[in-house]
Design an enzyme around this catalytic site. Structure first.
Site, short mmCIF file in Angstrom:
data_model
loop_
_atom_site.label_atom_id
_atom_site.label_comp_id
_atom_site.label_asym_id
_atom_site.label_seq_id
_atom_site.Cartn_x
_atom_site.Cartn_y
_atom_site.Cartn_z
N GLY A 26 -14.36 2.09 -25.18
CA GLY A 26 -14.91 2.74 -26.39
C GLY A 26 -14.76 1.82 -27.69
O GLY A 26 -13.92 1.29 -27.92
N ARG A 87 -18.51 0.21 -20.71
CA ARG A 87 -17.36 0.10 -19.67
C ARG A 87 -18.25 -0.12 -18.39
O ARG A 87 -19.21 0.32 -17.78
CB ARG A 87 -16.82 1.54 -19.40
CG ARG A 87 -16.14 2.11 -20.61
CD ARG A 87 -15.27 3.28 -20.26
NE ARG A 87 -14.47 3.56 -21.53
CZ ARG A 87 -14.94 4.60 -22.44
NH1 ARG A 87 -16.18 5.13 -22.28
NH2 ARG A 87 -14.19 4.81 -23.45
N ASP A 143 -7.36 5.03 -29.98
CA ASP A 143 -6.29 5.72 -29.39
C ASP A 143 -4.71 5.38 -29.86
O ASP A 143 -3.63 6.16 -29.55
CB ASP A 143 -6.22 5.85 -27.81
CG ASP A 143 -7.47 6.91 -27.43
OD1 ASP A 143 -8.05 7.56 -28.29
OD2 ASP A 143 -7.89 6.69 -26.00
N ASP A 145 -2.42 3.75 -27.93
CA ASP A 145 -1.65 3.78 -26.89
C ASP A 145 -1.34 2.45 -26.26
O ASP A 145 -1.23 2.39 -25.09
CB ASP A 145 -2.49 4.85 -25.95
CG ASP A 145 -4.08 4.30 -25.41
OD1 ASP A 145 -4.35 3.38 -25.98
OD2 ASP A 145 -4.21 4.91 -24.50
O1 F6P Z 1 -10.76 5.51 -25.79
C1 F6P Z 1 -11.18 6.00 -26.91
C2 F6P Z 1 -11.50 7.21 -26.56
O2 F6P Z 1 -12.34 7.67 -27.74
C3 F6P Z 1 -10.75 8.68 -26.16
O3 F6P Z 1 -10.09 9.07 -27.04
C4 F6P Z 1 -11.55 9.29 -25.46
O4 F6P Z 1 -11.06 10.27 -24.76
C5 F6P Z 1 -12.60 8.55 -24.90
O5 F6P Z 1 -12.57 7.15 -25.66
C6 F6P Z 1 -14.20 8.95 -24.84
O6 F6P Z 1 -14.80 7.90 -24.18
P1 F6P Z 1 -16.45 8.10 -24.02
O7 F6P Z 1 -16.96 9.43 -24.76
O8 F6P Z 1 -17.06 6.89 -24.72
O9 F6P Z 1 -16.53 8.15 -22.83
#
Ligand code: F6P
Length: 338
Positions: A26, A87, A143, A145
């Site tokens: 992301g 991804r 995040d 994390d």
């Molecule tokens: O990892 C960052 C993040 O924004 C998370 O908080 C969220 O759950 C996820 O990515 C959503 O990702 P996408 O909409 O790109 O699949």
């Protein structure tokens, strides 16, 4: 760190000449500031720096171009990533990795800087085990994390975006004496919820790291009702175990049929926008540290900042550890929202 003028691999690996930089997973505000720092530090130290577009997927597909200092002019203030991100499922396969390696050979890229989260670093570990391409990581995720750094690039901006949105919701919630549920991002992590919730004086914050007891949530609302506290804000992290914002909203509506309830999902606005000053400085420091680290022979580590100082944490530790949530902050909310 600036004393490094030539690349020296103290661990038996060949000298670095060309560095590839990519953003993966992301996107997060500040990734561009990190790219700028990587490109300019790399060129300053005598390397050629190549931008790999669309993360590992673009590596497989050969979307690789050399970046000059002017290519990163005036991007420090821009959200998103000029390199785009993805991804990649293909990169998880042996064929995908072999193609990616062939593309790196074609451009003579012998080291990587990877801006992303733990999934991106997992890819770098697997790739190194097969093809010995050294890599240093930069934590880029809203995040927050990850272990090995006090902050990740984009977190501060995302929290501020969420905070400003919740402030606005509070204005209208107060005007109508409404209960609002606000969903913020965080599929596996509650840091955005915790920090945006505290900064807005939320009555309750529901996060994935802590089991949500619906009865307790309802009891806190009942207590506010008894005390005639009309406005009640509940911040819910996207990945909370309660069943999600609509599930909680339904349970609240059933228990308090007379209550005026609304819910609002903030969504991807939290991922965009111009990075805050804190994120720009963090990204600049980490981009610089990542390239200096490679030049000093560091490999398979993430550059982070802990207590104000640059530290390098092995990818393997970043991947396997889960950053604990600060429980005292959760307890504090109960006190501060009385
Ligand atoms: O990892 C960052 C993040 O924004 C998370 O908080 C969220 O759950 C996820 O990515 C959503 O990702 P996408 O909409 O790109 O699949």
């Amino acid at each position: 760190m600036l004393r490094v003028t030539t690349s020296k691999m103290g661990n038996g690996m060949k000298q670095i000449r060309n560095i590839g930089v990519l953003t993966s997973g992301g996107d997060s505000p500040g990734m561009n500031a990190a790219i700028r720092a990587v490109v300019r530090t790399g060129i300053y130290l005598g390397y050629h720096v190549f931008g790999i577009h669309r993360g590992y997927q673009g590596m497989i597909e050969g979307e690789i171009t050399e970046l000059k200092t002017t290519d990163v002019s005036n991007i420090i203030s821009r959200g998103g990533t000029i390199l785009k991100t993805a991804r990649s499922k293909d990169f998880m396969t042996s064929e995908g990795m072999a193609t990616a390696y062939a593309q790196l050979l074609k451009h003579n890229i012998d080291a990587l800087v990877i801006v992303g989260g733990d999934g991106s670093f997992r890819g770098a570990v697997d790739f190194f085990e097969k093809y010995s391409i050294p890599a240093v990581g930069i934590p880029g995720t809203i995040d927050k994390d990850l272990v090995g750094t006090d902050f990740t690039i984009g977190f501060d901006t995302a929290v501020n975006t969420a905070m400003e949105a919740i402030d606005k919701i509070k204005d209208t919630a107060e005007a109508h004496d409404r209960l609002f549920l606000v969903e913020v991002m965080g599929r596996d992590a509650g840091y955005i919820a915790l920090n945006s919730g505290i900064s807005c004086g939320a009555e309750d914050i529901l996060i994935p790291e802590e089991e949500t007891r619906l009865d307790d949530v309802l009891e806190r609302i009942a207590s506010d009702e008894r005390r005639k506290k009309a406005m009640h804000i509940i911040v819910v992290a996207e990945g909370d175990d309660s069943g999600g914002i609509e599930f909680v909203a339904k349970a609240v509506a059933e228990r308090f049929p007379g209550k005026d309830i609304r819910s609002c999902v903030l969504g991807h606005i939290q991922r965009g926008g111009s990075p805050s000053a804190a994120d720009r400085v963090l990204a600049s420091r980490l981009g610089y540290a990542a390239v200096c680290g490679l030049a000093e022979g560091k490999n398979q580590v993430m550059a982070g900042i802990v207590n104000g100082e640059i530290v390098y944490t092995p990818f393997k530790n970043v991947i396997k550890s889960r950053l604990p949530i600060q429980k005292d902050m959760l307890n504090m909310i109960k006190v501060l929202s009385i």
